[in-house]
Design a protein around this motif. Structure first.
Motif, PDB file in Angstrom:
ATOM      1  N   VAL A  83      -1.717  20.597  62.533  1.00 58.54           N
ATOM      2  CA  VAL A  83      -0.447  19.892  62.737  1.00 58.54           C
ATOM      3  C   VAL A  83       0.298  19.825  61.413  1.00 58.54           C
ATOM      4  CG1 VAL A  83       0.636  17.719  63.429  1.00 58.54           C
ATOM      5  CG2 VAL A  83      -1.433  18.502  64.597  1.00 58.54           C
ATOM      6  N   ALA A  84       1.618  20.034  61.481  1.00 58.63           N
ATOM      7  CA  ALA A  84       2.464  19.898  60.292  1.00 58.63           C
ATOM      8  C   ALA A  84       3.646  18.993  60.618  1.00 58.63           C
ATOM      9  CB  ALA A  84       2.949  21.262  59.823  1.00 58.63           C
ATOM     10  N   LEU A  85       3.868  17.996  59.761  1.00 55.13           N
ATOM     11  CA  LEU A  85       5.029  17.117  59.862  1.00 55.13           C
ATOM     12  C   LEU A  85       5.907  17.345  58.634  1.00 55.13           C
ATOM     13  CD1 LEU A  85       3.331  13.698  60.803  1.00 55.13           C
ATOM     14  CD2 LEU A  85       4.083  15.516  62.354  1.00 55.13           C
ATOM     15  N   SER A  86       7.190  17.121  58.801  1.00 51.07           N
ATOM     16  CA  SER A  86       8.110  17.302  57.673  1.00 51.07           C
ATOM     17  C   SER A  86       9.219  16.265  57.733  1.00 51.07           C
ATOM     18  CB  SER A  86       8.716  18.709  57.711  1.00 51.07           C
ATOM     19  OG  SER A  86       9.702  18.859  56.705  1.00 51.07           O
ATOM     20  N   LYS A  87       9.700  15.843  56.587  1.00 48.36           N
ATOM     21  CA  LYS A  87      10.889  14.993  56.523  1.00 48.36           C
ATOM     22  C   LYS A  87      12.057  15.735  55.886  1.00 48.36           C
ATOM     23  CE  LYS A  87       9.718  12.582  52.185  1.00 48.36           C
ATOM     24  NZ  LYS A  87       9.480  11.247  51.585  1.00 48.36           N
ATOM     25  N   LEU A  88      11.875  17.047  55.685  1.00 47.42           N
ATOM     26  CA  LEU A  88      12.943  17.871  55.151  1.00 47.42           C
ATOM     27  C   LEU A  88      13.897  18.257  56.273  1.00 47.42           C
ATOM     28  CD1 LEU A  88      10.813  20.278  52.910  1.00 47.42           C
ATOM     29  CD2 LEU A  88      12.167  18.315  52.136  1.00 47.42           C
ATOM     30  N   PRO A  89      15.170  18.475  55.974  1.00 46.22           N
ATOM     31  CA  PRO A  89      16.090  18.944  57.017  1.00 46.22           C
ATOM     32  C   PRO A  89      15.688  20.343  57.466  1.00 46.22           C
ATOM     33  CG  PRO A  89      17.121  19.026  54.842  1.00 46.22           C
ATOM     34  CD  PRO A  89      15.831  18.300  54.667  1.00 46.22           C
ATOM     35  N   GLY A  90      15.875  20.624  58.742  1.00 44.81           N
ATOM     36  CA  GLY A  90      15.501  21.935  59.259  1.00 44.81           C
ATOM     37  C   GLY A  90      15.251  21.881  60.747  1.00 44.81           C
ATOM     38  N   ASP A  91      14.544  22.863  61.265  1.00 45.76           N
ATOM     39  CA  ASP A  91      14.292  22.993  62.699  1.00 45.76           C
ATOM     40  C   ASP A  91      13.189  22.034  63.127  1.00 45.76           C
ATOM     41  OD1 ASP A  91      14.035  23.734  65.294  1.00 45.76           O
ATOM     42  OD2 ASP A  91      13.095  25.675  64.884  1.00 45.76           O
ATOM     43  N   HIS A  92      13.548  21.032  63.930  1.00 44.17           N
ATOM     44  CA  HIS A  92      12.573  20.089  64.469  1.00 44.17           C
ATOM     45  C   HIS A  92      12.573  20.150  66.005  1.00 44.17           C
ATOM     46  CE1 HIS A  92      11.644  18.232  60.611  1.00 44.17           C
ATOM     47  NE2 HIS A  92      12.943  18.207  60.342  1.00 44.17           N
ATOM     48  N   SER A  93      12.835  21.345  66.532  1.00 43.37           N
ATOM     49  CA  SER A  93      12.928  21.483  67.988  1.00 43.37           C
ATOM     50  C   SER A  93      11.616  21.152  68.683  1.00 43.37           C
ATOM     51  CB  SER A  93      13.356  22.911  68.345  1.00 43.37           C
ATOM     52  OG  SER A  93      12.428  23.851  67.814  1.00 43.37           O
ATOM     53  N   ILE A  94      10.492  21.336  68.001  1.00 42.64           N
ATOM     54  CA  ILE A  94       9.202  21.009  68.616  1.00 42.64           C
ATOM     55  C   ILE A  94       9.125  19.521  68.927  1.00 42.64           C
ATOM     56  CG2 ILE A  94       8.073  20.750  66.368  1.00 42.64           C
ATOM     57  CD1 ILE A  94       5.502  21.656  67.610  1.00 42.64           C
ATOM     58  N   ALA A  95       9.796  18.700  68.112  1.00 41.93           N
ATOM     59  CA  ALA A  95       9.793  17.257  68.347  1.00 41.93           C
ATOM     60  C   ALA A  95      10.497  16.925  69.660  1.00 41.93           C
ATOM     61  CB  ALA A  95      10.461  16.528  67.194  1.00 41.93           C
ATOM     62  N   ASP A  96      11.573  17.635  69.977  1.00 45.99           N
ATOM     63  CA  ASP A  96      12.301  17.388  71.223  1.00 45.99           C
ATOM     64  C   ASP A  96      11.462  17.755  72.435  1.00 45.99           C
ATOM     65  OD1 ASP A  96      14.468  16.574  69.693  1.00 45.99           O
ATOM     66  OD2 ASP A  96      15.322  18.596  69.624  1.00 45.99           O
ATOM     67  N   ARG A  97      10.558  18.728  72.293  1.00 42.44           N
ATOM     68  CA  ARG A  97       9.718  19.126  73.428  1.00 42.44           C
ATOM     69  C   ARG A  97       8.534  18.168  73.621  1.00 42.44           C
ATOM     70  NH1 ARG A  97      10.308  24.219  70.939  1.00 42.44           N
ATOM     71  NH2 ARG A  97       8.107  24.263  70.298  1.00 42.44           N
ATOM     72  N   LEU A  98       8.111  17.502  72.549  1.00 40.07           N
ATOM     73  CA  LEU A  98       6.920  16.660  72.619  1.00 40.07           C
ATOM     74  C   LEU A  98       7.227  15.180  72.779  1.00 40.07           C
ATOM     75  CD1 LEU A  98       4.789  18.311  69.772  1.00 40.07           C
ATOM     76  CD2 LEU A  98       4.573  18.660  72.241  1.00 40.07           C
ATOM     77  N   GLN A  99       8.454  14.760  72.486  1.00 41.57           N
ATOM     78  CA  GLN A  99       8.812  13.346  72.526  1.00 41.57           C
ATOM     79  C   GLN A  99      10.210  13.208  73.138  1.00 41.57           C
ATOM     80  OE1 GLN A  99       9.964  11.464  68.830  1.00 41.57           O
ATOM     81  NE2 GLN A  99       8.631   9.700  69.220  1.00 41.57           N
ATOM     82  N   SER A 100      10.380  12.266  74.050  1.00 38.99           N
ATOM     83  CA  SER A 100      11.690  12.074  74.681  1.00 38.99           C
ATOM     84  C   SER A 100      11.864  10.630  75.116  1.00 38.99           C
ATOM     85  CB  SER A 100      11.848  13.009  75.888  1.00 38.99           C
ATOM     86  OG  SER A 100      10.876  12.705  76.879  1.00 38.99           O
ATOM     87  N   ARG A 101      13.131  10.246  75.284  1.00 42.64           N
ATOM     88  CA  ARG A 101      13.438   8.892  75.739  1.00 42.64           C
ATOM     89  C   ARG A 101      13.318   8.770  77.253  1.00 42.64           C
ATOM     90  NH1 ARG A 101      13.740   4.266  72.581  1.00 42.64           N
ATOM     91  NH2 ARG A 101      14.816   4.692  70.613  1.00 42.64           N
ATOM     92  N   ASN A 102      13.556   9.884  77.960  1.00 44.91           N
ATOM     93  CA  ASN A 102      13.602   9.852  79.415  1.00 44.91           C
ATOM     94  C   ASN A 102      12.587  10.821  80.005  1.00 44.91           C
ATOM     95  OD1 ASN A 102      15.984   8.085  79.494  1.00 44.91           O
ATOM     96  ND2 ASN A 102      17.070   9.895  78.673  1.00 44.91           N
ATOM     97  N   LEU A 103      12.203  10.549  81.252  1.00 40.50           N
ATOM     98  CA  LEU A 103      11.313  11.460  81.956  1.00 40.50           C
ATOM     99  C   LEU A 103      12.083  12.713  82.360  1.00 40.50           C
ATOM    100  CD1 LEU A 103       9.258   9.105  84.318  1.00 40.50           C
ATOM    101  CD2 LEU A 103       8.416  10.384  82.347  1.00 40.50           C
ATOM    102  N   PRO A 104      11.498  13.908  82.173  1.00 41.67           N
ATOM    103  CA  PRO A 104      12.186  15.142  82.568  1.00 41.67           C
ATOM    104  C   PRO A 104      12.175  15.312  84.083  1.00 41.67           C
ATOM    105  CG  PRO A 104      10.008  15.646  81.746  1.00 41.67           C
ATOM    106  CD  PRO A 104      10.209  14.179  81.544  1.00 41.67           C
ATOM    107  N   ALA A 105      13.127  16.089  84.564  1.00 40.03           N
ATOM    108  CA  ALA A 105      13.222  16.284  86.016  1.00 40.03           C
ATOM    109  C   ALA A 105      12.179  17.245  86.552  1.00 40.03           C
ATOM    110  CB  ALA A 105      14.625  16.799  86.350  1.00 40.03           C
ATOM    111  N   ASP A 106      11.567  18.075  85.691  1.00 37.22           N
ATOM    112  CA  ASP A 106      10.647  19.100  86.187  1.00 37.22           C
ATOM    113  C   ASP A 106       9.226  18.597  86.422  1.00 37.22           C
ATOM    114  OD1 ASP A 106      10.385  18.758  83.398  1.00 37.22           O
ATOM    115  OD2 ASP A 106       9.406  20.715  83.207  1.00 37.22           O
ATOM    116  N   VAL A 107       8.940  17.335  86.081  1.00 36.18           N
ATOM    117  CA  VAL A 107       7.591  16.786  86.253  1.00 36.18           C
ATOM    118  C   VAL A 107       7.688  15.509  87.093  1.00 36.18           C
ATOM    119  CG1 VAL A 107       5.486  16.010  85.100  1.00 36.18           C
ATOM    120  CG2 VAL A 107       6.946  17.717  83.998  1.00 36.18           C
ATOM    121  N   PRO A 108       7.022  15.460  88.247  1.00 35.72           N
ATOM    122  CA  PRO A 108       7.107  14.278  89.120  1.00 35.72           C
ATOM    123  C   PRO A 108       6.541  13.031  88.441  1.00 35.72           C
ATOM    124  CG  PRO A 108       6.133  16.146  90.276  1.00 35.72           C
ATOM    125  CD  PRO A 108       6.211  16.528  88.836  1.00 35.72           C
TER     126      PRO A 108
END
Length: 698
Positions: A574-599
């Protein structure tokens, strides 16, 4: 003139010797040697790497037997040689019947075979009178062996088995010194001189300033120092024995010693500063034995700048020169200077850089991890692995061999049994001293004897070193293949780590777990997970543990600051960063709302963790199940937990939550954390996919 009957009798003995040798080589090739625990392990299969080299030896032995010029010898000597062959055969038979893990029968077999082969090879009368040719041959051999040892270290590095301690610490110190910051190591919070008085490290700094990568420099320096010493030894023996053949034998024997491969691996620690002292100690001893005592004293005193405990060996040499060689002025001066420097390093130099007392007088000498009886057995086996590859010849020059006692005592007095072996570096000065004692033992045995008989002890030394290297050493030509030294569950991809390294700018600071840290040595600042410091980037593997603190604790501390987001996660690395850059993996692993594709579902699994949504989809064509799960914290979570999936009696896991990127004890209320898994399943399991359930696992 030799009679046909005597010639036939000699050929018969040669054939029997060859048969006994082949039987022993094949039988013992089934065993791997565990040099940490001093035991042999029956693999139930032939180790072809070691056996191949052994058969080359057999071929040479057979060739010598066919073309060698027999010598006129007494019948008594013939009978003694036959006894050694018989003993070797009985040892093999005993090991076959007992099937013991004790290595002592292997030790005895190596000695018996070495002595017998030495007696037979004396039939061979080599013709080599040129010292430059002998030295050139040894130098070529040293280059080949150095290349092999460098490749071994690169393999360890690529397999995540080269640790941050000790090679990483030295590399960071050289990196800092090349930038003008002294021998500073961020993870220690002080100079490397606060650990040991490695003053000679400054000699390596100019190479780094010229552009050499510090890690590469150290990977090369260790093998060069250990194997390059063979040229010094060959030169010395050529001069001392007035024989180029003897020099060739001695240099080759040094290269074949099993200690070198074990030291190169060194429990995964890599480079140790004591390796740099090996050529200096050898040069000093050679100079003294050639009568140049003042030069020898100067060289040996210089070797103390490598590490403070080497001063004890130098002091022992001074006492030897004073009391045995009767060179009172040189000996007494060397002894006093060595003791004074040792005291200076222990009580002044190291404490000054450390900001505290010298730590190593009590380190490794505390509570015993084994019983007294076991400790005695381990120490005796350690001494055997030191002396047996040298054909026990150091025992023929006991006064010189006694110079090795400080380094041997330093190893044998440690209470950690994993350090009482030829893979840990405390004994390194003793290895050099004992080898020179072996050479002196050889010389004392053959005074006044004409060639080729005078090479007999040398042949025994060469044979013992060769067989010791095959059966006790580590390397591609031995019975003991090089394997990853890291935790077996440390399965991080070298390519993934290198890709991460390329994404991190040189100006960034890094916190990494123990072996992963060895891949970020060029960071602006580098700490390990044993430190409280959090770098701009944190890279950990859950199995990469050496210090008391678990590496994933750094992830929890970082996420609780709110400044970090994951840039890579595969459940273990696992790698974490506080530098500016691509953090798209965070959007896939953490969210405020439940996604529509999973009941959505609601299932409490314990310790404050709730399943908020889940979907399991069978893929019959691949015999797999694709599982998507969303979790949330239903209450305070105290630990970094793991989960598994169950279906009837089947179980998959354990897995860290959210691909390992978000430890459960760092979850925030109101957020959902996601896992997408692809698990293998049988056809009946694919039909029961609705019964799949997540559970907590330890």
């Amino acid at each position: 003139m030799e009679s046909p009957l005597a010639r036939k009798d000699g050929r018969l003995r040669w054939a029997l010797d060859l048969a006994v040798l082949i039987i022993g080589l094949v039988f013992f090739s089934r065993f791997e040697y565990d040099w940490v625990r001093h035991r042999i392990i029956d693999t139930q299969t032939v180790q072809w790497a070691g056996l191949s080299l052994a058969f080359v030896v057999c071929a040479i032995f057979a060739l010598i037997g066919m073309i060698g010029r027999p010598r006129e010898r007494e019948e008594r000597i013939h009978r003694e040689e036959v006894w050694f062959s018989l003993i070797a055969f009985l040892i093999v038979a005993t090991q076959y019947l007992l099937r013991t893990e004790s290595p002592w029968l292997l030790y005895a077999w190596i000695m018996a075979v070495s002595v017998r082969c030495a007696g037979f090879i004396c039939n061979w009368q080599p013709r080599l009178s040129s010292m430059p040719i002998a030295l050139g041959m040894i130098a070529a051999m040293a280059i080949v062996v150095t290349g092999i040892h460098v490749r071994i270290q690169m393999f360890l590095w690529e397999s995540m088995s080269l640790g941050y301690h000790d090679i990483g610490l030295f590399a960071r110190a050289l990196h800092s010194a090349a930038e003008g910051n002294g021998l500073w190591v961020d993870s220690l919070g002080r100079s490397i001189l606060g650990e040991h008085a490695f003053v000679a490290a400054w000699a390596l700094v100019p190479f780094c300033r010229l552009g050499f990568d510090p890690l590469t420099l150290l990977i090369l320096a260790g093998p060069l120092a250990l194997n390059g010493t063979s040229v010094i030894i060959a030169w010395y023996v050529c001069r001392r024995f007035e024989s180029a053949v003897a020099g060739l034998i001695a240099g080759a024997a040094w290269l074949l010693l099993p200690m070198h491969g074990c030291l190169i691996i060194a429990h995964g620690y890599g480079f140790h500063e004591s390796y740099v002292a090996v050529p200096l100690i050898a040069w000093g001893l050679a100079s003294a034995l050639l009568g140049r005592y003042r030069l020898a004293a100067a060289i040996l005193l210089a070797s103390m700048l490598v590490r403070e405990d080497i001063a004890l060996t130098v002091g022992a040499w001074g006492a030897y020169v004073w009391l045995v060689e009767k060179r009172k002025a040189v000996g007494a001066a060397t002894l006093l200077i060595a003791l004074a420097y040792f005291a200076l390093a222990v009580f002044v130099i190291v404490p000054a850089y450390r900001g505290g007392p010298y730590p190593h007088l009590g380190f490794h000498f505390q509570d015993s991890m084994t019983s007294a009886a076991t400790a005695v057995g381990i120490n005796l086996s350690f001494l055997a692995t030191l002396l047996m590859p040298m054909a026990l010849l150091p025992l023929r020059s006991m006064k010189l061999a006694a110079v090795s006692l400080p380094a041997i005592a330093e190893t044998m007095l440690t209470r950690n049994p994993e350090l009482h072996n030829i893979g840990f570096q405390y004994y390194v000065p003793a290895m050099v001293v004992l080898f020179f004692a072996a050479l002196e033992g050889w010389r004392t045995m053959v005074r006044g004897v004409n060639a080729p008989v005078r090479h007999g002890p040398g042949h025994a030394l060469l044979g013992a070193a060769l067989l010791g290297g095959i059966y006790l050493g580590v390397g591609p030509w031995t019975n003991n293949p090089v394997r990853p030294f890291a935790n077996p569950t440390l399965v991080a991809s070298f390519d993934a780590v290198q890709a991460l390294r390329e994404r991190i700018p040189p100006s960034a600071t890094v916190t990494a777990s123990y072996r992963i840290a060895a891949h970020f040595l060029d960071a602006r600042q580098l700490w390990t997970t044993a430190n409280d410091d959090l770098g701009d980037v944190i890279v950990v593997h859950d199995a990469d543990v050496i210090d008391e603190r678990h590496p994933r604790e750094a992830l929890t501390r970082a996420l609780r600051t709110g400044s970090y987001a994951p840039i890579y996660a595969d459940y273990q690395l696992v790698a974490l960063s506080k530098l500016p850059g691509d953090h798209s993996i965070a959007d896939r692993l953490q969210s405020r709302n439940l996604p529509a594709d999973v009941p959505a579902v609601r299932l409490e699994i314990g310790e404050g963790i709730e399943v908020a949504a889940m979907l399991a989809r069978p893929i019959p064509s691949e015999q797999r199940i694709r599982v998507s799960v969303l979790w949330r914290a239903a209450g305070p979570i105290a630990r970094d937990l793991r989960f598994g999936l169950t279906l009837g009696d089947a179980r998959w896991g354990p897995f860290y939550f959210a691909k390992g990127a978000y430890p459960s004890n760092a979850w925030q209320a109101g957020w959902y954390y996601r896992d997408d898994l692809l698990i293998e399943a049988s056809a009946p399991q694919l039909l029961r996919v609705r019964e799949l359930r997540p559970v907590l696992l330890e």
